[in-house]
Design a protein around this motif. Structure first.
Motif, short mmCIF file in Angstrom:
data_model
loop_
_atom_site.label_atom_id
_atom_site.label_comp_id
_atom_site.label_asym_id
_atom_site.label_seq_id
_atom_site.Cartn_x
_atom_site.Cartn_y
_atom_site.Cartn_z
N MET A 29 36.84 35.61 38.98
CA MET A 29 37.92 35.96 39.90
C MET A 29 38.74 34.73 40.27
N LYS A 30 38.06 33.61 40.49
CA LYS A 30 38.74 32.37 40.88
C LYS A 30 39.60 31.83 39.74
N ILE A 37 39.58 43.32 37.36
CA ILE A 37 38.30 43.64 37.98
C ILE A 37 37.46 44.52 37.05
N ARG A 73 38.93 39.38 45.92
CA ARG A 73 39.85 38.58 45.10
C ARG A 73 41.18 38.36 45.82
#
Length: 250
Positions: A209-210, A216, A247
């Motif tokens: 996510m980062k 997703i 997120r």
């Protein structure tokens, strides 16, 4: 009190109806979300609904209850097995699978409700312990094990977390019985194998996510969660929000 979901697999129609309608599940915070009358439909129900607790007869048409449970390894510790037979082999297999309890028929409704209540309390306590402070980016996991076998298992998780692995695979990899490994892992790490595996997978999901640029829906299978619904459920249990919400605040 957190409401938990329950599925019941029982091939005797009258018994199934009684289990659903005559026991006051709401009094211990349980909701019956589905039933099945054979092992194949039961397996499908479990995998589709991701229940918190499973109650199953041991003798079922098409496949027995323990075979069914063994195909759903994420849930096998929250299983109550019902049986009208005294069968050592089935009992031994139930113990190896790590099911919560084994109840012989005929049983008293109050007895079943008491055992289910104890299991529900255990699950709620686990949920409470798993929750992380809001805003935390990673789940802290125990490290620095002074046990070679557990170090090997943790390395096995790190190398295979994206695959459909479970306790049986780890046990086979280090040549230990599932029951022995389950006990040893909890003693050394303070958490059970599934909790560690899920937490590690969630940490990998957060890293993706980062990084950005990954949907997703793609993150779950890349981190070993074959069922997106289960991924979302476990994620919310730990972080108090959905993956999308998490997120969006990064």
């Amino acid at each position: 009190m957190e409401t938990l979901s329950l599925v019941i697999i029982e091939d005797e129609k009258i018994m199934l109806e009684e289990l659903v309608s005559t026991i006051d599940w709401a009094s211990i915070g349980l909701t019956v979300i589905g039933t099945a009358e054979d092992g194949i439909k039961g397996e499908m129900l479990i995998k589709e609904s991701n229940p918190d607790i499973i109650i199953t007869d041991i003798r079922l048409p098409l496949q027995d209850g323990l075979t069914m449970v063994s195909k759903c390894p994420l849930l096998d510790q929250n299983v109550l097995v019902l049986s009208g037979y005294t069968d050592f082999e089935y009992t031994r297999k139930a113990i190896q699978l790590g099911v919560y309890d084994y109840i012989e028929k005929p049983f008293d409704d109050e007895e079943l409700l008491k055992v289910c209540g104890q299991l529900a309390d255990k699950i709620r306590e686990e949920h409470k312990n798993e929750k992380q402070e809001e805003g935390s980016f990673h789940i802290n996991l125990p490290t620095g094990f002074h046990n070679h076998q557990i170090s090997c298992v943790v390395n096995f998780i790190k190398e295979n977390y994206e695959k459909a692995i479970g306790l049986s695979d780890a046990a086979e990899a280090i040549k230990l019985s599932e029951n022995h490994l389950s006990t040893l892992f909890k003693e050394v790490t303070g958490i059970n194998f599934l909790q560690y595996l899920n937490a590690y997978r969630l940490n990998m999901a957060i890293d993706l996510m980062k990084e950005g640029g990954v949907n997703i829906s793609e993150i779950a299978p890349r981190c070993g969660f074959q069922n997106p619904g289960y991924f979302a459920k476990i994620f919310k249990r730990y972080f108090g929000m959905t993956p999308t919400q998490f997120r969006d605040q990064l």
